[in-house]
Design a protein around this motif. Structure first.
Motif, PDB file in Angstrom:
ATOM      1  N   ALA A   1     -23.723 -52.805  11.052  1.00 14.49           N
ATOM      2  CA  ALA A   1     -24.498 -51.752  11.710  1.00 14.49           C
ATOM      3  C   ALA A   1     -24.435 -50.464  10.903  1.00 14.49           C
ATOM      4  O   ALA A   1     -23.408 -50.126  10.320  1.00 14.49           O
ATOM      5  CB  ALA A   1     -23.946 -51.506  13.115  1.00 14.49           C
ATOM      6  N   SER A   2     -25.561 -49.741  10.878  1.00 13.35           N
ATOM      7  CA  SER A   2     -25.587 -48.439  10.214  1.00 13.35           C
ATOM      8  C   SER A   2     -26.723 -47.596  10.776  1.00 13.35           C
ATOM      9  O   SER A   2     -27.810 -48.114  11.076  1.00 13.35           O
ATOM     10  CB  SER A   2     -25.763 -48.588   8.707  1.00 13.35           C
ATOM     11  OG  SER A   2     -25.846 -47.315   8.097  1.00 13.35           O
ATOM     12  N   GLU A   3     -26.473 -46.279  10.913  1.00 15.36           N
ATOM     13  CA  GLU A   3     -27.533 -45.350  11.306  1.00 15.36           C
ATOM     14  C   GLU A   3     -28.443 -45.046  10.110  1.00 15.36           C
ATOM     15  O   GLU A   3     -29.534 -44.521  10.281  1.00 15.36           O
ATOM     16  CB  GLU A   3     -26.928 -44.030  11.823  1.00 15.36           C
ATOM     17  CG  GLU A   3     -25.954 -44.178  12.983  1.00 15.36           C
ATOM     18  CD  GLU A   3     -26.567 -44.727  14.245  1.00 15.36           C
ATOM     19  OE1 GLU A   3     -27.810 -44.798  14.316  1.00 15.36           O
ATOM     20  OE2 GLU A   3     -25.823 -45.105  15.160  1.00 15.36           O
ATOM     21  N   ASP A   4     -27.974 -45.386   8.926  1.00 12.23           N
ATOM     22  CA  ASP A   4     -28.746 -45.156   7.705  1.00 12.23           C
ATOM     23  C   ASP A   4     -29.496 -46.437   7.352  1.00 12.23           C
ATOM     24  O   ASP A   4     -28.909 -47.423   6.904  1.00 12.23           O
ATOM     25  CB  ASP A   4     -27.805 -44.757   6.563  1.00 12.23           C
ATOM     26  CG  ASP A   4     -28.554 -44.386   5.283  1.00 12.23           C
ATOM     27  OD1 ASP A   4     -29.768 -44.688   5.194  1.00 12.23           O
ATOM     28  OD2 ASP A   4     -27.924 -43.812   4.383  1.00 12.23           O
ATOM     29  N   ASP A   5     -30.815 -46.416   7.535  1.00 14.33           N
ATOM     30  CA  ASP A   5     -31.612 -47.620   7.294  1.00 14.33           C
ATOM     31  C   ASP A   5     -31.579 -48.061   5.834  1.00 14.33           C
ATOM     32  O   ASP A   5     -31.788 -49.236   5.532  1.00 14.33           O
ATOM     33  CB  ASP A   5     -33.059 -47.389   7.735  1.00 14.33           C
ATOM     34  CG  ASP A   5     -33.179 -47.282   9.253  1.00 14.33           C
ATOM     35  OD1 ASP A   5     -32.443 -47.980   9.948  1.00 14.33           O
ATOM     36  OD2 ASP A   5     -34.005 -46.489   9.737  1.00 14.33           O
ATOM     37  N   ASN A   6     -31.306 -47.133   4.932  1.00 18.97           N
ATOM     38  CA  ASN A   6     -31.209 -47.515   3.519  1.00 18.97           C
ATOM     39  C   ASN A   6     -30.022 -48.440   3.271  1.00 18.97           C
ATOM     40  O   ASN A   6     -30.066 -49.310   2.395  1.00 18.97           O
ATOM     41  CB  ASN A   6     -31.095 -46.260   2.648  1.00 18.97           C
ATOM     42  CG  ASN A   6     -32.385 -45.462   2.639  1.00 18.97           C
ATOM     43  OD1 ASN A   6     -33.463 -46.016   2.427  1.00 18.97           O
ATOM     44  ND2 ASN A   6     -32.286 -44.173   2.895  1.00 18.97           N
ATOM     45  N   VAL A   7     -28.955 -48.270   4.049  1.00 15.90           N
ATOM     46  CA  VAL A   7     -27.791 -49.162   3.957  1.00 15.90           C
ATOM     47  C   VAL A   7     -28.193 -50.577   4.368  1.00 15.90           C
ATOM     48  O   VAL A   7     -27.794 -51.573   3.741  1.00 15.90           O
ATOM     49  CB  VAL A   7     -26.635 -48.647   4.832  1.00 15.90           C
ATOM     50  CG1 VAL A   7     -25.507 -49.673   4.916  1.00 15.90           C
ATOM     51  CG2 VAL A   7     -26.112 -47.315   4.300  1.00 15.90           C
ATOM     52  N   LEU A   8     -29.004 -50.672   5.426  1.00 22.29           N
ATOM     53  CA  LEU A   8     -29.468 -51.981   5.904  1.00 22.29           C
ATOM     54  C   LEU A   8     -30.369 -52.642   4.860  1.00 22.29           C
ATOM     55  O   LEU A   8     -30.241 -53.837   4.586  1.00 22.29           O
ATOM     56  CB  LEU A   8     -30.224 -51.820   7.231  1.00 22.29           C
ATOM     57  CG  LEU A   8     -29.474 -51.088   8.354  1.00 22.29           C
ATOM     58  CD1 LEU A   8     -30.343 -50.999   9.600  1.00 22.29           C
ATOM     59  CD2 LEU A   8     -28.157 -51.798   8.676  1.00 22.29           C
ATOM     60  N   VAL A   9     -31.261 -51.857   4.284  1.00 21.20           N
ATOM     61  CA  VAL A   9     -32.160 -52.380   3.250  1.00 21.20           C
ATOM     62  C   VAL A   9     -31.351 -52.963   2.091  1.00 21.20           C
ATOM     63  O   VAL A   9     -31.601 -54.086   1.639  1.00 21.20           O
ATOM     64  CB  VAL A   9     -33.100 -51.267   2.736  1.00 21.20           C
ATOM     65  CG1 VAL A   9     -33.826 -51.715   1.472  1.00 21.20           C
ATOM     66  CG2 VAL A   9     -34.121 -50.891   3.808  1.00 21.20           C
ATOM     67  N   GLN A  10     -30.370 -52.215   1.629  1.00 27.35           N
ATOM     68  CA  GLN A  10     -29.559 -52.666   0.494  1.00 27.35           C
ATOM     69  C   GLN A  10     -28.765 -53.929   0.828  1.00 27.35           C
ATOM     70  O   GLN A  10     -28.634 -54.833   0.000  1.00 27.35           O
ATOM     71  CB  GLN A  10     -28.617 -51.545   0.059  1.00 27.35           C
ATOM     72  CG  GLN A  10     -29.335 -50.375  -0.591  1.00 27.35           C
ATOM     73  CD  GLN A  10     -28.486 -49.128  -0.707  1.00 27.35           C
ATOM     74  OE1 GLN A  10     -27.266 -49.184  -0.530  1.00 27.35           O
ATOM     75  NE2 GLN A  10     -29.110 -48.003  -0.986  1.00 27.35           N
ATOM     76  N   GLY A  11     -28.263 -53.989   2.068  1.00 22.52           N
ATOM     77  CA  GLY A  11     -27.507 -55.170   2.484  1.00 22.52           C
ATOM     78  C   GLY A  11     -28.367 -56.419   2.502  1.00 22.52           C
ATOM     79  O   GLY A  11     -27.956 -57.490   2.019  1.00 22.52           O
ATOM     80  N   ILE A  12     -29.569 -56.298   3.026  1.00 23.06           N
ATOM     81  CA  ILE A  12     -30.478 -57.450   3.109  1.00 23.06           C
ATOM     82  C   ILE A  12     -30.961 -57.854   1.718  1.00 23.06           C
ATOM     83  O   ILE A  12     -31.082 -59.048   1.411  1.00 23.06           O
ATOM     84  CB  ILE A  12     -31.668 -57.118   4.048  1.00 23.06           C
ATOM     85  CG1 ILE A  12     -31.157 -56.870   5.465  1.00 23.06           C
ATOM     86  CG2 ILE A  12     -32.682 -58.266   4.063  1.00 23.06           C
ATOM     87  CD1 ILE A  12     -32.150 -56.194   6.381  1.00 23.06           C
ATOM     88  N   GLU A  13     -31.194 -56.875   0.870  1.00 17.31           N
ATOM     89  CA  GLU A  13     -31.604 -57.160  -0.517  1.00 17.31           C
ATOM     90  C   GLU A  13     -30.559 -57.989  -1.252  1.00 17.31           C
ATOM     91  O   GLU A  13     -30.886 -58.814  -2.097  1.00 17.31           O
ATOM     92  CB  GLU A  13     -31.790 -55.847  -1.291  1.00 17.31           C
ATOM     93  CG  GLU A  13     -33.121 -55.167  -1.098  1.00 17.31           C
ATOM     94  CD  GLU A  13     -33.228 -53.928  -1.977  1.00 17.31           C
ATOM     95  OE1 GLU A  13     -32.779 -53.987  -3.143  1.00 17.31           O
ATOM     96  OE2 GLU A  13     -33.747 -52.914  -1.499  1.00 17.31           O
ATOM     97  N   GLY A  14     -29.298 -57.768  -0.925  1.00 16.14           N
ATOM     98  CA  GLY A  14     -28.220 -58.386  -1.681  1.00 16.14           C
ATOM     99  C   GLY A  14     -27.678 -59.697  -1.127  1.00 16.14           C
ATOM    100  O   GLY A  14     -26.710 -60.237  -1.660  1.00 16.14           O
TER     101      GLY A  14
END
Length: 301
Positions: free
Chosen positions: A191-204
């Motif tokens: 979980a993250s309030e920063d959507d960029n963190v989610l994007v990077q996690g899914i990318e990887g």
């Protein structure tokens, strides 16, 4: 008689000079600070409006924070901010807390949004997912560990889940629409309030699945794969006409009424609603109809 005429002429010239000075006098420049916080979904719209507003009001400082809709309301209801960006309507308990602090608020709808369900670009086995399958994956008591657990025809690859934090309005909306109860969800996801963190996690992660506002997918669509939900892909048209359901929603800003009495806040909100149609599109969201923006502007007294 000539003296009287001369006096009248002098008076007329003086009056015309004073009138010209009065007409040429510019209104006082706006100054002060506008504080906004809240939704990571609405934040990019507010930031875009702030940047345009600053071009014509250089002495106004505009601070735009992102702590999630709920996190933002925690600050708003105690008077720490002027504006709260929200991807869900304000809750009764938030209104009650605000009233306890002598804070009254006005709600302004500013855009529409779809929640994008996304996977890793290397995911070749799924392009369409049902609400029932999403519930099977995300429900509080889910036993799903691999993609094969969702559909036997999918591979035996572990699912790694990503989603907004618990203070996020997107989190509340998604859990209510998919699981049937707001904030009820399995605990084992990133979980993250920063959507960029989610994007990077899914990318990887090849087995990743996540969700966030459609604008963040649009910003990263070269690196992510979006899924249809019940056969419908989220687009400007499907969100606007309501066929992308149940993951379409309105977006809001809430403004402290006392803050609206300050010229810099009032003018910023007026500017926001006047410019929103174009700026909302620029950051990847769906604007309202012209009549709806006029309706929102009429709330400012």
């Amino acid at each position: 008689m000539n003296k009287i005429k001369g006096l009248i002429l002098v008076l007329l010239v003086s009056m015309l000079t004073l009138s010209a000075v009065a007409c040429s006098k510019k209104p006082a420049a706006l100054s002060g600070t506008v504080k906004a916080d809240g939704s990571s979904t609405v934040g990019p719209i507010t930031q875009a409006v702030a940047e345009e507003f600053k071009k014509v009001n250089k002495d106004v400082e505009i601070a735009v924070g992102i702590s999630g809709t709920g996190g933002g309301f925690k600050k708003f209801v105690v008077g720490e901010t002027d504006i709260n960006d929200a991807s869900r309507p304000v809750k009764k308990e938030e209104i009650d807390k605000a009233k306890a602090n002598n804070i009254e608020m006005t709600e302004f709808e500013v855009a529409k949004d779809g929640i994008a369900v996304v996977v890793n670009k290397e995911n070749t086995w799924v392009s369409d997912i049902t609400v029932e399958q999403l519930k099977k994956i995300w429900s509080k008591d889910s036993t799903v560990k691999t993609w094969k657990d969702v559909d036997p025809s999918w591979p035996d690859i572990p699912i790694k889940l990503y989603g907004p934090g618990t203070d996020s309005g997107t989190f509340e909306y998604f859990t209510e629409e998919i699981n049937g109860k707001a904030k009820e969800i399995r605990p084992d996801f990133t979980a993250s309030e920063d959507d960029n963190v989610l994007v990077q996690g899914i990318e990887g992660d090849k087995g990743a699945l996540g969700y966030f506002g459609l604008a963040y997918y649009e910003e990263n669509k070269d690196n992510l794969k979006i899924l249809k939900v019940n056969g419908v892909e989220p687009t400007l048209d499907t969100v606007m006409n309501g066929t992308y359901k149940p993951l379409s929603r309105p977006l809001y800003i809430y403004v402290n009424n006392k803050s609206l009495e300050r010229p810099e806040v009032k003018e910023f909100v007026k500017f926001y609603l006047t410019k929103a149609k174009d700026l909302v599109k620029e950051v990847g969201y769906i604007p309202l109809e012209d009549s709806k923006y006029q309706e929102q502007l009429s709330k400012i007294k």
